[in-house]
Motif scaffolding. Structure first.
Motif, PDB file in Angstrom:
ATOM      1  N   GLY A   1       0.805  -1.220   0.000  1.00 17.71           N
ATOM      2  CA  GLY A   1       0.000   0.000   0.000  1.00 17.71           C
ATOM      3  C   GLY A   1       0.838   1.271   0.000  1.00 17.71           C
ATOM      4  N   GLY A   2       1.985   1.236  -0.673  1.00 16.71           N
ATOM      5  CA  GLY A   2       2.855   2.400  -0.729  1.00 16.71           C
ATOM      6  C   GLY A   2       3.637   2.654   0.544  1.00 16.71           C
ATOM      7  N   ARG A   3       3.540   1.765   1.529  1.00 15.18           N
ATOM      8  CA  ARG A   3       4.218   1.945   2.809  1.00 15.18           C
ATOM      9  C   ARG A   3       5.510   1.145   2.849  1.00 15.18           C
ATOM     10  N   ASP A   4       6.490   1.707   3.552  1.00 13.25           N
ATOM     11  CA  ASP A   4       7.757   1.019   3.810  1.00 13.25           C
ATOM     12  C   ASP A   4       7.805   0.733   5.312  1.00 13.25           C
ATOM     13  N   PRO A   5       7.480  -0.481   5.735  1.00 10.07           N
ATOM     14  CA  PRO A   5       7.402  -0.767   7.168  1.00 10.07           C
ATOM     15  C   PRO A   5       8.740  -0.670   7.894  1.00 10.07           C
TER      16      PRO A   5
ATOM     17  N   GLU B   1       4.435 -16.049  -4.352  1.00  6.32           N
ATOM     18  CA  GLU B   1       4.464 -16.998  -3.239  1.00  6.32           C
ATOM     19  C   GLU B   1       3.387 -16.680  -2.202  1.00  6.32           C
ATOM     20  N   PRO B   2       2.980 -17.688  -1.401  1.00  7.80           N
ATOM     21  CA  PRO B   2       1.982 -17.453  -0.347  1.00  7.80           C
ATOM     22  C   PRO B   2       2.458 -16.385   0.636  1.00  7.80           C
ATOM     23  N   GLY B   3       1.521 -15.532   1.047  1.00  9.01           N
ATOM     24  CA  GLY B   3       1.825 -14.469   1.993  1.00  9.01           C
ATOM     25  C   GLY B   3       2.141 -13.140   1.352  1.00  9.01           C
ATOM     26  N   TYR B   4       2.319 -13.129   0.028  1.00  7.56           N
ATOM     27  CA  TYR B   4       2.709 -11.897  -0.660  1.00  7.56           C
ATOM     28  C   TYR B   4       1.560 -11.309  -1.484  1.00  7.56           C
ATOM     29  N   ASP B   5       0.343 -11.717  -1.189  1.00  6.09           N
ATOM     30  CA  ASP B   5      -0.796 -11.302  -2.008  1.00  6.09           C
ATOM     31  C   ASP B   5      -0.956  -9.786  -2.085  1.00  6.09           C
ATOM     32  N   ALA B   6      -0.656  -9.075  -0.993  1.00 12.23           N
ATOM     33  CA  ALA B   6      -0.865  -7.625  -0.962  1.00 12.23           C
ATOM     34  C   ALA B   6       0.412  -6.841  -1.228  1.00 12.23           C
ATOM     35  N   VAL B   7       1.536  -7.533  -1.432  1.00 11.63           N
ATOM     36  CA  VAL B   7       2.822  -6.851  -1.617  1.00 11.63           C
ATOM     37  C   VAL B   7       2.917  -6.306  -3.038  1.00 11.63           C
ATOM     38  N   GLU B   8       3.323  -5.036  -3.152  1.00 15.61           N
ATOM     39  CA  GLU B   8       3.436  -4.388  -4.460  1.00 15.61           C
ATOM     40  C   GLU B   8       4.819  -4.586  -5.074  1.00 15.61           C
ATOM     41  N   ARG B   9       5.831  -4.616  -4.232  1.00 16.18           N
ATOM     42  CA  ARG B   9       7.199  -4.781  -4.705  1.00 16.18           C
ATOM     43  C   ARG B   9       8.085  -5.088  -3.504  1.00 16.18           C
TER      44      ARG B   9
END
Length: 314
Positions: free
Chosen positions: A256-260, A292-300
């Motif tokens: 979501g454009g965030r860098d945790p 891979e599983p767990g990365y469904d919402a990851v943009e990059r």
């Protein structure tokens, strides 16, 4: 520190004498190049020791074959042999590390991240005041490139290559001896627990993926692979000597454009005296991981470099 694997060292020396070089690529690139029909069998040393292709005895010759046998790195495969290790180039040096594919739980990592990590360390060392680096550590040293770079640049410094993987420590010792480095100690340590005292420079290139098999070289743990990086920051900052620095190279899953990791650093550094910087070295790495599983919402996944310095003593 374990016993030096002299047979593996001799193999590395023989490859070095033959001007062997190999640049390690991403697993996806490796897979695609090896899948070409003409690459089914190795036809040269890069095919054997870099691309991890099966080979026939005459491809390496009797001397190298005997050295591989002595080092216990020969794997028998249908119709021929394979090398149980890879050798890769970084600058003028060779590094032994895990063969492709890196499936073993104790696999020792070396790859494209290693080259970016080395670039970040080179930049840090150029900024380091002359004579200021007396004690340094590489947390999770793997094959030892970070530790070797610091030891090479500062021959009078005491440098530690730290890892929980005994095979990584064995390879680090071989690589250090092959490079002619005498001021590096490879020690088993969970983060910095195995060594005492303060450091003028701490570097680390931790794993940052979610790996279902939880292989140590790849699995960062926690939310989207970030846990180990946070643990390293927490462990390293109190151990910096006045004027000492932490250099952390890692990958961050952006959602979501965030860098945790950047958000964590801002909260962590608030109200403290540390001077710190943070930058993206590469905005998009290992895109295949997003399937891979767990990365469904990851943009990059971005490769980032964090630098933290404790102010000098007044």
């Amino acid at each position: 520190m374990g016993r030096l694997n002299r047979h593996l060292l001799r193999l590395g020396q023989a490859l070095h004498a033959r001007a062997y070089r190999f640049t390690t690529v991403t697993p996806l690139t490796h897979q695609r190049v090896n899948a070409r029909p003409e690459n089914a069998w190795a036809t040269d040393l890069a095919g054997v020791f870099g691309w991890s292709r099966p080979f026939r005895r005459e491809t390496v010759g009797e001397e190298l074959f005997a050295l591989m046998d002595s080092a216990n790195v020969l794997l028998e495969v249908p119709g021929g042999w394979a090398s149980a290790v890879r050798w890769s180039s970084l600058g003028d040096e060779l590094y032994v590390h895990a063969r492709y594919p890196t499936l073993a739980q104790d696999a020792v990592f070396f790859g494209p991240d290693t080259y970016r990590f080395a670039q970040a360390i080179d930049q840090q060392l150029r900024r380091q005041p002359a004579g200021s680096l007396r004690r340094a550590a590489d947390i999770g040293c793997g094959a030892g490139p970070g530790a070797l770079l610091m030891a090479h640049a500062n021959p009078a410094a005491e440098v530690f290559g730290l890892d929980i993987n005994p095979l990584a420590l064995e390879y680090t010792e071989v690589n250090a001896r092959l490079a002619g480095v005498g001021n590096l100690r490879a020690l088993r340590s969970d983060l910095l627990d195995g060594v005492a005292g303060q450091f003028d420079l701490i570097v680390s290139n931790p794993p940052y993926m979610l790996d279902p098999q939880e292989r140590a070289y790849r699995h960062g743990g926690g939310e989207l692979g970030a846990e180990l990086a946070l643990r390293i920051i927490e462990a390293a900052l109190p151990r910096l000597a006045p004027g000492g620095s932490l250099l952390l190279y890692t990958g961050v899953a952006m959602v979501g454009g965030r860098d945790p990791l950047l958000e964590y650093c801002k909260a962590c550094m608030a109200g403290q005296d540390f001077v710190w910087s943070y930058r993206e070295m590469d905005p998009d790495v290992f895109g295949e991981q997003l399937l891979e599983p767990g990365y469904d919402a990851v943009e990059r996944i971005a490769a980032v470099v964090l630098g933290v310095t404790r102010p000098p003593a007044k």
